[in-house]
Design a protein around this motif. Sequence first.
Motif, PDB file in Angstrom:
ATOM      1  N   ALA A  37      -5.420  51.097  58.995  1.00 17.09           N
ATOM      2  CA  ALA A  37      -5.434  49.920  59.109  1.00 17.09           C
ATOM      3  C   ALA A  37      -4.000  49.219  59.634  1.00 17.09           C
ATOM      4  CB  ALA A  37      -5.919  49.184  57.976  1.00 17.09           C
ATOM      5  N   ARG A  38      -3.327  50.113  60.277  1.00  9.47           N
ATOM      6  CA  ARG A  38      -1.941  49.489  60.621  1.00  9.47           C
ATOM      7  C   ARG A  38      -1.909  49.831  62.183  1.00  9.47           C
ATOM      8  NH1 ARG A  38       3.334  48.528  58.144  1.00  9.47           N
ATOM      9  NH2 ARG A  38       1.893  48.484  56.269  1.00  9.47           N
ATOM     10  N   LEU A  39      -1.489  48.667  63.076  1.00  9.90           N
ATOM     11  CA  LEU A  39      -1.164  48.758  64.442  1.00  9.90           C
ATOM     12  C   LEU A  39       0.195  48.743  64.636  1.00  9.90           C
ATOM     13  CD1 LEU A  39      -2.334  48.911  67.507  1.00  9.90           C
ATOM     14  CD2 LEU A  39      -2.327  46.348  67.189  1.00  9.90           C
ATOM     15  N   HIS A  40       0.751  49.836  65.096  1.00 13.54           N
ATOM     16  CA  HIS A  40       2.086  49.961  65.055  1.00 13.54           C
ATOM     17  C   HIS A  40       2.286  49.597  66.487  1.00 13.54           C
ATOM     18  CE1 HIS A  40       3.189  52.376  61.693  1.00 13.54           C
ATOM     19  NE2 HIS A  40       1.842  52.975  61.818  1.00 13.54           N
ATOM     20  N   PHE A  41       3.444  48.376  66.633  1.00 10.04           N
ATOM     21  CA  PHE A  41       3.539  47.649  68.069  1.00 10.04           C
ATOM     22  C   PHE A  41       5.228  47.977  68.282  1.00 10.04           C
ATOM     23  CE2 PHE A  41       3.595  43.284  69.942  1.00 10.04           C
ATOM     24  CZ  PHE A  41       3.777  43.845  71.518  1.00 10.04           C
ATOM     25  N   GLY A  42       5.386  48.525  69.282  1.00  6.71           N
ATOM     26  CA  GLY A  42       6.779  48.999  69.406  1.00  6.71           C
ATOM     27  C   GLY A  42       7.557  49.136  70.978  1.00  6.71           C
ATOM     28  N   GLY A  43       8.532  49.252  71.143  1.00  7.09           N
ATOM     29  CA  GLY A  43       9.317  49.454  72.276  1.00  7.09           C
ATOM     30  C   GLY A  43       9.662  47.853  73.044  1.00  7.09           C
ATOM     31  N   VAL A  44       9.691  47.896  74.357  1.00  8.51           N
ATOM     32  CA  VAL A  44      10.069  46.914  75.003  1.00  8.51           C
ATOM     33  C   VAL A  44       8.767  46.268  75.717  1.00  8.51           C
ATOM     34  CG1 VAL A  44      11.441  45.885  77.022  1.00  8.51           C
ATOM     35  CG2 VAL A  44      12.501  47.809  75.473  1.00  8.51           C
TER      36      VAL A  44
END
Length: 102
Positions: A13-20
């Motif tokens: 249930a976790r959306l990892h949103f990373g980077g540029v």
Amino acid sequence: MTNTDAQLRLQDARLHFGGVVHFDNAEKICNDGLKLLKSAPKQITIDMQLLQTSHSIVVAILVSWTRAANQAGQHLLMVNMPEKLRALIKVSGLTQALPEQN
């Protein structure tokens, strides 16, 4: 992760949103996130621990995801929000629309 990468990964249930995130990849990231949300549970945490950018295009993506989640009966909660992004959301009057877990 390089300076040009923006990444999304749904884990439970976790959306990892990373980077540029920038104007050249924002539409793809937004659409990819919308697709992932369709297969996500009712309660979703957006984890921004690895997010390297904090500007209006990121706010627009979060608003789009929140709108879609609300229409699908889902609830999004933001965690590990970068301080600059938090300030931008606050000055935009969107703190209630983009809730962050304390």
